[in-house]
Design an enzyme around this catalytic site. Structure first.
Site, PDB file in Angstrom:
ATOM      1  N   SER A 499       0.931  -1.342  -0.090  1.00  0.00           N
ATOM      2  CA  SER A 499       0.154   0.135  -0.093  1.00  0.00           C
ATOM      3  C   SER A 499       0.818   1.198   0.124  1.00  0.00           C
ATOM      4  CB  SER A 499      -0.840  -0.051   1.257  1.00  0.00           C
ATOM      5  OG  SER A 499      -0.190  -0.153   2.329  1.00  0.00           O
ATOM      6  N   ASP A 622      -8.282  -3.123   3.002  1.00  0.00           N
ATOM      7  CA  ASP A 622      -7.629  -3.417   1.854  1.00  0.00           C
ATOM      8  C   ASP A 622      -7.517  -4.856   1.703  1.00  0.00           C
ATOM      9  OD1 ASP A 622      -6.883  -2.973  -0.740  1.00  0.00           O
ATOM     10  OD2 ASP A 622      -4.710  -2.342  -0.363  1.00  0.00           O
TER      11      ASP A 622
END
Length: 798
Positions: A499, A622
């Site tokens: 990320s 996520d």
């Protein structure tokens, strides 16, 4: 005016859906209603085979058609969009979806076939329950959170409602299972019951003294029966918000509750053997010629319709007359065509010889409250416990103050996560409505999922989810050490991206293989890091959490602008790479449904730990297949906590946050309304489930027109229609007999997970339980109960 059932009940069914009513109930009978499609089915009499025929009231012509013309059935039970039938031998049962079939045919599916023989079958909104013929246990299929897999005991009068099942124990007590059943079960606590029947959210029954007892929801007066005497009522039927009963002395049906409340007589002087109800539809079997007469509960447009079904059995045919405790039903030999007899209802033999007086009213007594002495004892115990608790609290405060245990200590700058909200606005929690509204894909647990926790459930879940503990302090590395470990971050050691940076494979001086994530430099990335605090967030979370299904943090590096995190190396890479290999290379690992489901279970257990055992809960934000990694033993672990946040303390509210995550996996409520909850992770996992089942990417190009298509839009229509096999990954092949049940269970769970409304998605505990059941099915753990194959319960709620 007598209208056709197509005109009357189809409108009723449509109104039912518009008003968001859930399905009513199912109890074993020879007549069943599936109110979602206004379909009525019956077990036919007068032939060597007790076959099943149905009438779809929504069709233009009321023409019955056979479902099982070449088999004999003991009983049937209906839900909103399905009907299930128990074979005469009790060794198997079938179900068929009434909502997704054509007007002239149904496609039955075998849900159970095995050595255990069952006696009663009861279909609820999302589950099926059955009692074995020896009456030693109850077993459930498609049972979500709040239900056991089976329960031992001698039970009769099995019945299921919206999210619950009840039965009468051998001692006359009522037991109920499922979320939020306490109010219903408590209503019968002071009575010895003979029978019980469930509605959508209420239940009624006859006790051994012949009184009608009811409990549960009374929003439409469905718990307010007319004045009656003991043993006045026989058969009882409950719909979504109304109740009907047959008066034993004359067979006339009286109903109460519904749209106008109060009592009414829908069929005037017509006599009935019994009545059944589902949703807003009630049907009865007439005593005159065993025909079926139905009506809706809207009294302003009350219409009676005689269905064109052949004569329906007034009870189940049994081959052994000696098993009838109260003797055979009159002319039952003819009704069963000489192949058995029908047992008379035992409460018929004790009915009064003359019509009972209807006055004065004799209503069931109110359950007695606990005595004042008992209350005093309770208060005394509460006072003692409170005093001890207060004393312990004072001692804790003194201890913390004296030894400094409560002081915040800084460990590698970030033991407690710091949630930066720059540019995002305040990330404060808002309370969110969690009403029991439903939709096409009603959540297995619904909005009540947090309401039925028991003290032991958390312990059991922790055992199920594997070992967990607080991790030791992470190691601090120098940038030079990590540069050497990765050959100066060469491209040949690059294995992926996270990320907030690139991931490299490295080898430490002591020989440990690690994965090293390095944040990218540059103004754009730096701005992103400032907004999301990805490095600090991931470091904080992984430093204090340790679970076998979460990636393990080894250490970190903070030098100048360099930010690096060091993890255990996951030898077998990401789930994404196995599902979608590059250059056409096929994964040899994910070549069986059992292995794929096991990977999903591992990931679900990791997420369950974040939601249930981190205080406050941790929202990953996520969840996707590229963030599910596989170690050397092919154990799946959730990774990449760069976007993770602490959720509301109670887990019941939401955070107001700018949307972040990956397109295709992102919760629509979070993306569109900026409402972030733990159910946002559930949505992402649901997409991963569909990805695993279909082999398709979360967003892929349609083969026909080349347009981007989501795996949700691709898979859901087929799964909802009961055609799961059409969307399964061809590389794995069609599932075997036992695998078929497991795969469909995963598919239907995925459908619930990707519900557009977060409140209607299941919680992680329910998801883990379903995936455990699916793995057990693949491993043949249910062989002692026979082979379980294709299910009938669709995600639409039957």
């Amino acid at each position: 005016m007598r209208l056709s059932l197509a005109d009357a009940l189809a409108v009723t069914a449509a109104l039912t859906i518009l008003l968001d009513f859930a399905c009513a109930t199912g109890s074993a009978s020879t007549l069943a209603i599936s109110h979602g499609s206004a379909t009525v089915c019956g077990v036919l009499s007068g032939a060597s085979l007790q076959s099943i025929q149905c009438v779809r009231a929504g069709s233009t012509s009321l023409v019955p058609f056979s479902v099982f013309p070449n088999a004999s059935f003991l009983s049937i039970s209906g839900g909103r969009d399905s009907v299930c039938g128990l074979r005469a031998d009790g060794a198997s049962f079938f179900c068929w979806n009434t909502a997704n079939s054509s007007s002239s045919t149904f496609a039955p599916r075998r849900v159970y076939e095995g050595s255990v023989v069952f006696e009663e079958l009861a279909v609820g909104d999302l589950h099926i329950a059955a009692v074995d013929r020896n009456r030693t246990f109850i077993e459930w299929w498609r049972a979500y959170g709040g239900f056991p897999s089976n329960i031992s005991g001698s039970y009769r009068s099995l019945t299921s409602g919206r999210g619950f099942t009840c039965a009468v124990n051998s001692n006359g007590s009522v037991r109920c299972w499922g979320p939020s059943v306490g109010e219903i079960e408590d209503a019968f606590a002071n009575y010895s019951m003979s029978t019980i029947v469930a509605g959508e959210s209420h239940a009624c029954g006859i006790d051994t003294a012949g009184r009608l007892i009811c409990g549960g929801s009374n929003n439409s007066g469905q718990l307010s029966p007319p004045s009656s005497s003991a043993f006045e009522f026989g058969s009882v039927a409950l719909g979504s918000n109304h109740t009907c009963a047959v008066r034993k002395f004359n067979g006339v049906v009286v109903c109460w509750g519904g749209d106008a409340g109060g009592e009414y007589t829908p069929a005037n002087t017509t006599a009935f053997v019994f009545v059944v109800a589902d949703g807003n539809i009630t049907c009865g079997l007439t005593t005159e010629n065993y025909t079926v007469l139905c009506w809706g509960s809207n009294r302003s447009e009350l219409a009676l319709t005689t269905l064109p079904l052949p004569r329906v059995l007034p009870g189940a045919c049994t081959s052994n007359e000696s098993s009838c405790d109260c003797g055979p039903f009159p002319d039952s030999g003819t009704l069963c065509s000489g192949s058995g007899v029908i047992c008379r209802r035992c409460d018929d033999r004790i009915q009064p010889s003359s019509p009972p007086s209807l006055s004065p009213p004799q209503l069931p007594p109110t359950p007695p409250r606990a005595s004042s002495k008992r209350t005093s004892k309770g208060r005394l115990v509460f006072g003692i416990i409170g005093s001890v608790g207060a004393f312990a609290g004072v001692c804790s405060i003194i201890y913390c103050t004296w030894f400094g245990v409560c002081r915040h200590k800084k460990v590698h700058n970030s033991v407690q996560p710091t949630i930066a909200a720059a540019g995002n606005g305040a990330s404060h929690a808002h309370s969110s409505a969690t009403g029991a509204g439903s939709s096409l894909f009603t959540s297995p647990s619904g909005s009540q999922s947090r309401g039925f926790w028991r003290q032991g459930s958390r312990v059991m879940t922790r055992q199920r989810s594997g070992p967990s503990s607080f991790k030791d302090r992470a190691e601090e590395f120098s940038f030079a050490e990590l540069a050497v470990a990765t050959k100066d971050f060469s491209s040949e050691t690059k294995i992926g991206a996270g990320s907030f940076g690139t991931v490299y494979r490295g080898k430490l001086p002591d020989g440990r293989e690690v994965a090293i994530k390095r944040s990218e430099t540059g103004p754009r990335t730096k701005k992103f890091q400032e907004k999301e605090s990805a490095f600090q967030s991931e470091l904080a979370f992984l430093s204090r959490l340790h679970h076998k299904h979460l990636v393990a943090l080894v250490g970190y590096c903070e030098e100048g602008e360099e930010r690096l995190l060091v993890y255990d190396y996951m030898k077998n890479g990401a789930l994404y790479d196995h599902l979608h290999p590059k250059n056409g290379d096929e994964s040899t690992f994910l070549n069986s449904w059992k292995i794929r489901i096991k990977v999903l279970l591992d990931a679900a257990r990791g997420i369950e730990y974040l939601h249930n055992y981190a205080v406050p809960p941790i929202i990953h934000r996520d969840i996707k297949s590229s963030n599910i990694l596989l170690d050397a033993n092919w154990v799946a672990r959730v990774s990449d906590f760069g976007l993770s946040l602490m959720g509301p303390e109670s887990g019941a509210g939401h955070l107001s946050m700018r949307a972040a995550g990956t397109v295709g996996y992102m919760d629509p409520e979070y993306y569109g309304m900026h409402h972030l909850t733990v159910k946002s992770d559930v949505y992402g996992l649901g997409v991963v489930m569909l990805e695993v089942l279909t082999g398709k990417r979360a967003i892929f190009k349609d083969a026909e027109d080349g347009n981007p298509t989501s795996v949700v839009d691709y898979a859901l229509p087929c799964i909802v229609a009961g055609e799961v096999r059409k969307v399964l990954d061809e590389r794995v092949g069609q599932p075997a007999l036992q695998e078929a049940e497991a795969v469909e269970l995963v598919a239907y769970t995925a459908v619930h997970c990707v519900n557009l409304e977060g409140k209607n998605r299941p919680n992680m505990t329910d998801i883990v339980a379903n995936l455990e059941s699916a793995v057990a099915l693949c491993e043949g753990s249910f062989e002692s109960h026979g082979n379980i194959s294709s299910p009938c319960i669709s995600p639409s709620g039957d």
